[in-house]
Motif scaffolding. Structure first.
Motif, mmCIF file in Angstrom:
data_model
loop_
_atom_site.group_PDB
_atom_site.id
_atom_site.type_symbol
_atom_site.label_atom_id
_atom_site.label_comp_id
_atom_site.label_asym_id
_atom_site.label_seq_id
_atom_site.Cartn_x
_atom_site.Cartn_y
_atom_site.Cartn_z
ATOM 1 N N ARG A 274 -19.341 3.694 -29.690
ATOM 2 C CA ARG A 274 -20.491 2.912 -29.224
ATOM 3 C C ARG A 274 -21.780 3.489 -29.821
ATOM 4 N N LEU B 37 -29.068 -8.761 -25.872
ATOM 5 C CA LEU B 37 -28.324 -9.608 -26.795
ATOM 6 C C LEU B 37 -28.842 -9.404 -28.212
ATOM 7 N N ASN C 126 -21.440 -4.196 -26.109
ATOM 8 C CA ASN C 126 -20.004 -4.106 -25.791
ATOM 9 C C ASN C 126 -19.188 -5.101 -26.614
ATOM 10 N N GLU C 127 -19.692 -6.300 -26.749
ATOM 11 C CA GLU C 127 -18.980 -7.310 -27.541
ATOM 12 C C GLU C 127 -18.905 -6.895 -29.005
ATOM 13 N N LEU C 128 -19.996 -6.346 -29.521
ATOM 14 C CA LEU C 128 -20.006 -5.919 -30.924
ATOM 15 C C LEU C 128 -19.077 -4.732 -31.152
ATOM 16 N N CYS C 129 -18.943 -3.874 -30.157
ATOM 17 C CA CYS C 129 -18.064 -2.700 -30.282
ATOM 18 C C CYS C 129 -16.590 -3.075 -30.181
ATOM 19 N N ASP C 130 -16.305 -4.171 -29.508
ATOM 20 C CA ASP C 130 -14.915 -4.561 -29.257
ATOM 21 C C ASP C 130 -14.147 -4.766 -30.566
ATOM 22 N N GLU D 142 -28.648 -7.087 -19.733
ATOM 23 C CA GLU D 142 -27.992 -7.058 -21.042
ATOM 24 C C GLU D 142 -28.997 -7.256 -22.168
ATOM 25 N N GLN E 216 -24.610 -11.496 -29.224
ATOM 26 C CA GLN E 216 -23.610 -10.628 -28.614
ATOM 27 C C GLN E 216 -24.250 -9.378 -28.006
ATOM 28 N N THR E 217 -23.607 -8.872 -26.969
ATOM 29 C CA THR E 217 -24.015 -7.612 -26.372
ATOM 30 C C THR E 217 -23.444 -6.471 -27.200
ATOM 31 N N ARG F 166 -20.076 -10.305 -37.899
ATOM 32 C CA ARG F 166 -19.711 -10.603 -36.504
ATOM 33 C C ARG F 166 -20.801 -11.416 -35.817
ATOM 34 N N LYS G 277 -20.621 -15.220 -34.310
ATOM 35 C CA LYS G 277 -20.997 -15.495 -32.908
ATOM 36 C C LYS G 277 -22.306 -14.766 -32.639
#
Length: 104
Positions: A39, A65, A29-33, A63, A26-27, A19, A23
């Protein structure tokens, strides 16, 4: 290198690396999405990846990253994979030389 092998031995951590490769930056949250993990589980995997130096972090405001660091994987390639390729390349070169000699 043991930390790197341990880190990439787990499919969930490889997924996180994939992932980040797709990209970078990533934060959490983005990685968990879209992952079937809590989490907290993602955070534990990221800690292992950071300890293996496969992931680095950068704070931007509030944040954090996450970035992929490909260098440890590159070092594994250099140390463990390339040395096995050398013999094959030498054998192919010798085969080519013998075939060309036979065709003369």
């Amino acid at each position: 290198m043991d930390d790197v092998f341990k880190a990439v031995a787990d499919a969930s951590r490889r997924s996180l690396l994939d992932r980040l490769h797709a990209k970078n930056g990533q934060t959490l949250n983005e990685l968990c999405d879209g992952l079937a993990m809590t989490r907290q589980a993602v955070t534990k995997h990221l800690v292992i990846l950071e300890e293996a130096n496969l992931v680095t972090t950068y704070k931007q405001g509030r944040e954090k990253l996450h970035y992929l660091n490909p260098m440890p994987i590159h070092q594994i390639g250099e140390r463990w994979i390339r040395k096995f390729e050398r013999g094959k390349l030498a054998a192919l070169s010798e085969l080519k030389r013998q075939l060309e000699k036979r065709d003369e």
